[in-house]
Design a protein around this motif. Structure first.
Motif, short mmCIF file in Angstrom:
data_model
loop_
_atom_site.label_atom_id
_atom_site.label_comp_id
_atom_site.label_asym_id
_atom_site.label_seq_id
_atom_site.Cartn_x
_atom_site.Cartn_y
_atom_site.Cartn_z
N GLU A 174 0.87 -1.19 0.00
CA GLU A 174 0.00 0.00 0.00
C GLU A 174 0.89 1.23 0.00
O GLU A 174 2.05 1.16 0.43
CB GLU A 174 -0.92 -0.01 1.22
N PRO A 175 0.38 2.38 -0.48
CA PRO A 175 1.23 3.58 -0.57
C PRO A 175 1.87 3.96 0.77
O PRO A 175 3.00 4.45 0.80
CB PRO A 175 0.25 4.66 -1.05
N ALA A 176 1.17 3.71 1.87
CA ALA A 176 1.72 4.08 3.18
C ALA A 176 3.04 3.37 3.46
O ALA A 176 3.90 3.88 4.19
CB ALA A 176 0.70 3.77 4.28
N ASP A 177 3.23 2.19 2.85
CA ASP A 177 4.49 1.45 3.03
C ASP A 177 5.69 2.28 2.59
O ASP A 177 6.76 2.23 3.19
CB ASP A 177 4.49 0.15 2.21
N THR A 178 5.51 3.02 1.50
CA THR A 178 6.61 3.82 0.97
C THR A 178 6.98 4.93 1.95
O THR A 178 8.16 5.22 2.16
CB THR A 178 6.21 4.43 -0.40
N VAL A 179 5.97 5.50 2.57
CA VAL A 179 6.22 6.54 3.57
C VAL A 179 6.98 5.92 4.76
O VAL A 179 7.95 6.48 5.26
CB VAL A 179 4.88 7.16 4.04
N THR A 180 6.54 4.74 5.17
CA THR A 180 7.22 4.07 6.29
C THR A 180 8.68 3.79 5.93
O THR A 180 9.57 3.99 6.76
CB THR A 180 6.51 2.73 6.62
N VAL A 181 8.92 3.33 4.70
CA VAL A 181 10.30 3.05 4.29
C VAL A 181 11.15 4.33 4.39
O VAL A 181 12.26 4.31 4.91
CB VAL A 181 10.35 2.46 2.85
N ALA A 182 10.59 5.45 3.95
CA ALA A 182 11.33 6.72 4.01
C ALA A 182 11.62 7.09 5.46
O ALA A 182 12.76 7.44 5.82
CB ALA A 182 10.54 7.82 3.32
N GLN A 183 10.60 6.97 6.31
CA GLN A 183 10.77 7.37 7.71
C GLN A 183 11.75 6.46 8.44
O GLN A 183 12.64 6.92 9.14
CB GLN A 183 9.41 7.35 8.42
N ARG A 184 11.59 5.16 8.24
CA ARG A 184 12.39 4.22 9.04
C ARG A 184 13.80 4.06 8.51
O ARG A 184 14.69 3.66 9.26
CB ARG A 184 11.68 2.86 9.12
N SER A 185 14.01 4.34 7.22
CA SER A 185 15.37 4.20 6.70
C SER A 185 16.10 5.54 6.75
O SER A 185 17.32 5.58 6.71
CB SER A 185 15.33 3.69 5.25
N GLY A 186 15.36 6.63 6.85
CA GLY A 186 15.98 7.95 6.82
C GLY A 186 16.50 8.33 5.44
O GLY A 186 17.33 9.22 5.31
N LEU A 187 16.03 7.64 4.40
CA LEU A 187 16.55 7.87 3.05
C LEU A 187 15.47 8.41 2.12
O LEU A 187 14.28 8.21 2.35
CB LEU A 187 17.05 6.54 2.47
N ARG A 188 15.93 9.06 1.06
CA ARG A 188 15.00 9.48 0.02
C ARG A 188 14.60 8.26 -0.79
O ARG A 188 15.46 7.49 -1.25
CB ARG A 188 15.71 10.50 -0.88
N VAL A 189 13.31 8.05 -0.96
CA VAL A 189 12.83 6.90 -1.71
C VAL A 189 12.59 7.31 -3.16
O VAL A 189 11.76 8.18 -3.43
CB VAL A 189 11.53 6.33 -1.09
N VAL A 190 13.32 6.68 -4.09
CA VAL A 190 13.22 7.11 -5.48
C VAL A 190 12.41 6.14 -6.34
O VAL A 190 12.18 6.39 -7.52
CB VAL A 190 14.62 7.31 -6.12
N GLY A 191 11.99 5.03 -5.74
CA GLY A 191 11.17 4.08 -6.50
C GLY A 191 10.41 3.20 -5.52
O GLY A 191 10.84 3.03 -4.39
N ALA A 192 9.27 2.68 -5.94
CA ALA A 192 8.48 1.83 -5.07
C ALA A 192 7.88 0.71 -5.90
O ALA A 192 7.03 0.94 -6.75
CB ALA A 192 7.39 2.64 -4.38
N MET A 193 8.36 -0.52 -5.66
CA MET A 193 7.87 -1.67 -6.41
C MET A 193 6.83 -2.40 -5.58
O MET A 193 7.11 -2.85 -4.48
CB MET A 193 8.99 -2.68 -6.71
N PRO A 194 5.63 -2.58 -6.12
CA PRO A 194 4.62 -3.34 -5.38
C PRO A 194 4.94 -4.83 -5.36
O PRO A 194 5.70 -5.31 -6.20
CB PRO A 194 3.34 -3.08 -6.16
N PHE A 195 4.38 -5.51 -4.38
CA PHE A 195 4.44 -6.96 -4.42
C PHE A 195 3.64 -7.40 -5.64
O PHE A 195 2.53 -6.95 -5.86
CB PHE A 195 3.83 -7.58 -3.15
#
Ligand code: ATP
Ligand code: MG
Lengths: 130, 266
Positions: free
Chosen positions: B192-213
């Motif tokens: 879900e889109p919220a996963d990408t936000v979580t990845v950004a927050q928890r990794s502290g990194l800029r997320v440049v791509g998001a691949m769905p399952f």
């Protein structure tokens, strides 16, 4: 440490790095059982074949292949065909495992009755009973 | 463009790299998929079999006793581009796979190949080839300079606690002596889109791509098929295509060669 410590009656379970690197550095006396975890894909089976070959050549003990994330009989057949003669334990693909992982909890606590956990309990009892 | 994909074991690096390299090659560029995993993986995504010894022993010569430098060098007269053309396997969509080979437990088997592989990467001209790297899971290789050929480090992150922990360790590559220009995250297996936000927050990194399952990717893999062959119209391939587009717009050109100061540090 695995090679030199005397663990007495303590049961030691080691989660090794991906690939066969650590296995090449472990001598036969330090392990009783090698559990090779494989997914039902050709490339995962190729890596597992390398691990099985190595553990067999070095006589590192009993060998068990865990076919993980299987979705049906065809998946188990694929693993069995790639690793003939091996004792295989199948663990089903299970959303409960992924869900636990996402929440950062252990599936044994959050989903003790899920199919994958039940299969893993079966693996554990198979190991301790022999 | 030179991008290396790193991340926790099983995060999806090889699947992403194979797909990314092929889509980039389809735009008409010379793409090299750089494989530093001593276990098989990447070749499947490029429609190639497992190649145990891509670089023959006689590609290198051993250094003379008592002299300085690495133990093996490409044999005299063989430059990096010629070596790549001779030993890089030609895969789907014209991608070249540069690998030092695979091991069955005896590391001595691949040591010559590893020396040749490193020298090829050190000496390849910066303006001719795009390098897309696939590293083995974990921190060992990235932390010891195996991805130093890259300008950009892309950390593949799944939305799980274990994956975040690995990503945070890998993000220290920002301050490494290899002078990477960007260290970014690529989220994989999101549901879900919220996963990408979580990845950004928890990794502290800029997320440049998001691949769905993508169930189609998983089923294709069971049959030994790459996402581009087994699930070309699925959401995974679409997301990698978007990532390629982003990277071409943001990271194109040879960053290290444009920056002599950082090059000297490297
Ligand atoms: N977005 C996705 N949707 C569905 N399946 C995926 C996705 N990404 C990866 N997979 C599957 O996950 C498995 C692991 O992927 P892959 O081998 O690319 O990971 P890796 O990071 O290269 O692993 P390793 O660290 O072992 O090299 C493969 O079976 C692949 O098909
Ligand atoms: Mg891989």
């Amino acid at each position: 440490m695995l090679g030199s410590a005397n663990f007495g009656d303590v049961l030691v379970i080691a989660d090794l790095e991906a690939g066969i690197g650590t296995l090449t550095r472990l001598d036969a006396q330090s392990i009783d059982v090698v559990v090779v975890v494989v997914e039902p894909t050709p490339r995962s089976i190729d890596v597992a074949q390398r691990a099985v070959e190595l553990a067999t050549a070095r006589e590192q003990g009993r060998l068990i292949v865990v076919a993980n994330r299987v979705t049906g009989a065809a998946d188990v057949d694929r693993v069995a065909a790639g690793l003939p003669g091996c004792e295989i334990v199948a663990v089903p693909h299970d959303p409960a495992i992924m869900d636990a992982d996402r929440r950062g909890v252990s599936p044994l606590d959050s989903a003790p009755d899920s199919p994958a956990v039940i299969a893993l309990i079966g693996l554990a009892s198979r190991l301790v009973s022999s | 463009m030179r991008i290396a994909f790193v991340g926790k074991g099983g995060a999806g690096k090889s699947t992403i790299v194979g797909t990314f390299a092929r889509l980039l090659a389809r735009t008409g560029r010379d793409v090299v998929a750089v494989d530093s995993d001593p276990m098989p993986g990447l070749s499947f995504a490029l429609g190639l079999p497992v190649i145990e010894r891509p670089i023959p022993d006689d590609a290198v010569v051993e250094k003379a006793e008592g002299t300085e430098g690495p133990r093996y060098r490409l044999r005299p007269g063989l430059d990096a581009t010629a070596a790549l053309q001779a030993y890089g396997a030609l895969g789907a969509d014209g991608v070249r796979l540069l690998s030092f080979g695979k091991t069955r437990g005896d590391w001595g088997d691949i040591i010559r190949g590893q020396h040749a592989w490193s020298q090829i990467l050190d000496e390849l001209p910066h303006d001719r080839f795009d390098l897309i790297g696939d590293l083995p899971g974990g921190t060992r290789q990235p932390m010891t300079g195996w991805s130093k050929y890259a300008d950009v480090i892309a950390i593949v992150v799944e939305p799980t606690a274990k994956s975040f922990a690995t990503a945070r360790r890998l993000s220290s590559l920002r301050d490494s002596k290899w002078a990477y220009h960007h260290v970014v995250a690529v989220a994989n297996r999101i549901s879900e889109p919220a996963d990408t936000v979580t990845v950004a927050q928890r990794s502290g990194l800029r997320v440049v791509g998001a691949m769905p399952f993508d169930e189609g990717v998983a089923s294709a893999d069971r049959l030994g098929m790459a996402p581009l062959d087994g699930a070309p119209d699925g959401p995974f391939v679409a997301a990698v295509a978007a990532l390629v587009e982003y990277c071409v717009a943001r990271f194109d050109g040879s960053l290290k060669s444009q920056n002599p100061i950082k090059e000297a540090v490297a």
